[in-house]
Structures are given as C-alpha cells and as structure tokens.
Scaffold this motif. Structure first.
Motif, PDB file in Angstrom:
ATOM      1  N   ARG A   1      29.198 -48.483  12.308  1.00 51.02           N
ATOM      2  CA  ARG A   1      28.829 -48.747  13.702  1.00 51.02           C
ATOM      3  C   ARG A   1      29.819 -49.752  14.276  1.00 51.02           C
ATOM      4  O   ARG A   1      30.087 -50.782  13.649  1.00 51.02           O
ATOM      5  N   SER A   2      30.343 -49.435  15.429  1.00 49.23           N
ATOM      6  CA  SER A   2      31.404 -50.278  15.992  1.00 49.23           C
ATOM      7  C   SER A   2      31.204 -50.453  17.492  1.00 49.23           C
ATOM      8  O   SER A   2      30.309 -49.840  18.087  1.00 49.23           O
ATOM      9  N   TYR A   3      32.065 -51.274  18.072  1.00 49.91           N
ATOM     10  CA  TYR A   3      32.249 -51.318  19.527  1.00 49.91           C
ATOM     11  C   TYR A   3      33.656 -50.814  19.793  1.00 49.91           C
ATOM     12  O   TYR A   3      34.628 -51.395  19.311  1.00 49.91           O
ATOM     13  N   ALA A   4      33.764 -49.734  20.524  1.00 54.59           N
ATOM     14  CA  ALA A   4      35.054 -49.067  20.697  1.00 54.59           C
ATOM     15  C   ALA A   4      35.400 -48.907  22.169  1.00 54.59           C
ATOM     16  O   ALA A   4      34.520 -48.806  23.025  1.00 54.59           O
ATOM     17  N   ALA A   5      36.712 -48.871  22.443  1.00 51.41           N
ATOM     18  CA  ALA A   5      37.193 -48.443  23.764  1.00 51.41           C
ATOM     19  C   ALA A   5      37.426 -46.940  23.660  1.00 51.41           C
ATOM     20  O   ALA A   5      38.159 -46.487  22.781  1.00 51.41           O
ATOM     21  N   LEU A   6      36.785 -46.171  24.525  1.00 51.65           N
ATOM     22  CA  LEU A   6      36.927 -44.708  24.460  1.00 51.65           C
ATOM     23  C   LEU A   6      38.131 -44.229  25.261  1.00 51.65           C
ATOM     24  O   LEU A   6      38.652 -43.140  25.020  1.00 51.65           O
ATOM     25  N   THR A   7      38.565 -45.044  26.235  1.00 57.41           N
ATOM     26  CA  THR A   7      39.765 -44.736  27.028  1.00 57.41           C
ATOM     27  C   THR A   7      40.485 -46.050  27.309  1.00 57.41           C
ATOM     28  O   THR A   7      39.916 -47.127  27.137  1.00 57.41           O
ATOM     29  N   ALA A   8      41.732 -45.942  27.769  1.00 54.01           N
ATOM     30  CA  ALA A   8      42.527 -47.138  28.038  1.00 54.01           C
ATOM     31  C   ALA A   8      41.862 -47.995  29.105  1.00 54.01           C
ATOM     32  O   ALA A   8      41.351 -47.485  30.106  1.00 54.01           O
ATOM     33  N   LYS A   9      41.867 -49.292  28.876  1.00 51.64           N
ATOM     34  CA  LYS A   9      41.373 -50.313  29.814  1.00 51.64           C
ATOM     35  C   LYS A   9      39.869 -50.240  30.067  1.00 51.64           C
ATOM     36  O   LYS A   9      39.377 -50.802  31.036  1.00 51.64           O
ATOM     37  N   SER A  10      39.139 -49.500  29.222  1.00 52.17           N
ATOM     38  CA  SER A  10      37.699 -49.389  29.454  1.00 52.17           C
ATOM     39  C   SER A  10      36.945 -50.474  28.682  1.00 52.17           C
ATOM     40  O   SER A  10      37.468 -51.069  27.737  1.00 52.17           O
ATOM     41  N   ALA A  11      35.699 -50.705  29.112  1.00 48.47           N
ATOM     42  CA  ALA A  11      34.844 -51.660  28.411  1.00 48.47           C
ATOM     43  C   ALA A  11      34.469 -51.083  27.046  1.00 48.47           C
ATOM     44  O   ALA A  11      34.421 -49.856  26.872  1.00 48.47           O
ATOM     45  N   LEU A  12      34.197 -51.963  26.090  1.00 46.74           N
ATOM     46  CA  LEU A  12      33.801 -51.499  24.755  1.00 46.74           C
ATOM     47  C   LEU A  12      32.361 -50.998  24.798  1.00 46.74           C
ATOM     48  O   LEU A  12      31.515 -51.586  25.473  1.00 46.74           O
ATOM     49  N   VAL A  13      32.103 -49.922  24.079  1.00 46.34           N
ATOM     50  CA  VAL A  13      30.754 -49.353  24.018  1.00 46.34           C
ATOM     51  C   VAL A  13      30.385 -49.108  22.552  1.00 46.34           C
ATOM     52  O   VAL A  13      31.269 -48.925  21.707  1.00 46.34           O
ATOM     53  N   PRO A  14      29.078 -49.085  22.243  1.00 49.03           N
ATOM     54  CA  PRO A  14      28.680 -48.787  20.861  1.00 49.03           C
ATOM     55  C   PRO A  14      29.196 -47.409  20.442  1.00 49.03           C
ATOM     56  O   PRO A  14      29.105 -46.450  21.215  1.00 49.03           O
ATOM     57  N   HIS A  15      29.759 -47.326  19.257  1.00 43.54           N
ATOM     58  CA  HIS A  15      30.379 -46.076  18.793  1.00 43.54           C
ATOM     59  C   HIS A  15      30.161 -45.997  17.279  1.00 43.54           C
ATOM     60  O   HIS A  15      30.609 -46.864  16.535  1.00 43.54           O
ATOM     61  N   GLU A  16      29.453 -44.957  16.857  1.00 47.50           N
ATOM     62  CA  GLU A  16      29.177 -44.786  15.440  1.00 47.50           C
ATOM     63  C   GLU A  16      29.976 -43.593  14.931  1.00 47.50           C
ATOM     64  O   GLU A  16      30.116 -42.593  15.627  1.00 47.50           O
TER      65      GLU A  16
END
Ligand SMILES: [Zn+2]
Ligand SMILES: [Zn+2]
Length: 188
Positions: A7-22
């Motif tokens: 379970r992580s906090y990831a940026a899904l696109t450039a310059k985006s806020a981090l979101v929970p990402h499993e």
C-alpha cells in the motif's frame, strides 16, 4: 491481504497530488529484502520524479528514497542481515554486482541492471519497500529513526567526497548553499 501487496501513496500523473495506491509487488526475489517502513524523508528528487522534471518518470510514481524501517522478509540469498533489524534504503535499490564498476566497489556507477529506489521502482511512501540486500543499510539501534532518513541521500552525498579527499578536522572546507545537502555537510 497477500504478503506481496504493498500500500502506497502514488502520483498517477505528472504534477498530481499523491493518492492511495495498492499494488502486487510479485514474489520476493532471492537477493531482495523487504522492509516495513517506519519513516521516510522527503527530498527534492522525490518532487522531480513526481513532476517528471527529468523526463524519466513512469507512472504511478511511488517516491521516497530516505527510507527507515525494519526488515520483515529476507530473500534466500540475502546476506549479513536479519529479520527485525533496523535498516535504511537510499537512492539506489539494486545493482548488478557483476559489471566493472560494481566489481571495483563503485556500485553507484553500475552499468548493468541498476535500479534507483524511485525510478521504475516503488519507493518509501508506502508500508513496505524492497531492495537488493547490498543496498539495505544496517543502522545503529540508538540512531533516532525519525531523523535518520536524510543521511541516506543528502548525508551520503556530502560525506562521500569528505571521505574520498581525506578531509581532516584541521582542513578548511567551503560549503556553498546551506540547503538539503549543505546542512548535512556542516554536521559531518
Ligand atoms: Zn534524495
Ligand atoms: Zn553493476
């Protein structure tokens, strides 16, 4: 939850806020170590990767390369480490251990299979991080884990040249810029 889920906090696109990402990290390789993250520093290179400033980011980007934690899994070929040990993981997560640079003790210049912790690899803004055993650095138990993170990036970056040039207490050293690296140099 499978032991390979992270379970992580990831940026899904450039310059985006981090979101929970499993995600499923797959089986642990024999040479790898898995570390349960306790603390992770924030370095400007994390922001550069999140924002794709260098044009090498592959999304999702899971940043964080000043990782402090405890070993929770050891691959069968991992050497010199034990379960429960407090360790750190810095910029580099994997090197080939077979190219000329690696064999000369200059693994950071590896020209073979090399992985930075946050480039095409999941970093420390997560519950767990993996790295090759050679890059999982044992830490003294009495080092405050909440402040040790920057030693793994800015710290080693300035400590290495001081060591290489055999700087003694009587030498004068100029430090240009007291920022992320500079203040670590003053503490050396
Ligand atoms: Zn850094
Ligand atoms: Zn190499």
């Amino acid at each position: 939850m499978s032991e390979n889920r992270i379970r992580s906090y990831a940026a899904l696109t450039a310059k985006s806020a981090l979101v929970p990402h499993e995600f499923d990290a797959g089986d642990l390789s024999p040479h790898q170590v898995e570390v349960k993250v306790e603390y992770c520093g924030l370095c400007h290179s994390d922001l550069s990767m999140i924002d794709n400033d260098w044009g090498v980011s592959q999304y999702p980007v899971i940043a964080g390369h000043e990782v402090i934690g405890k070993i929770v899994r050891l691959g069968s070929e991992a050497k010199g480490l034990k379960l429960g040990q407090r360790v750190g993981i810095g910029w580099t997560a994997e090197t080939c251990q077979a190219c000329d640079h690696c064999l000369a003790g200059q693994q950071v210049l590896c020209t073979g299979e090399r992985k930075a912790t946050i480039v095409g690899h999941a970093g420390g803004f997560a519950d767990k991080v993996r790295a090759g055993w050679q890059w999982v650095i044992p830490l003294p138990d009495d080092l405050a884990p909440e402040s040790a993170g920057p030693l793994l990036c800015g710290g080693i970056t300035v400590f290495d040249p001081l060591l290489k040039h055999q700087i003694q207490a009587t030498h004068h050293v100029g430090v240009i810029g007291i920022g992320g690296l500079g203040h670590m140099a003053l503490n050396c």
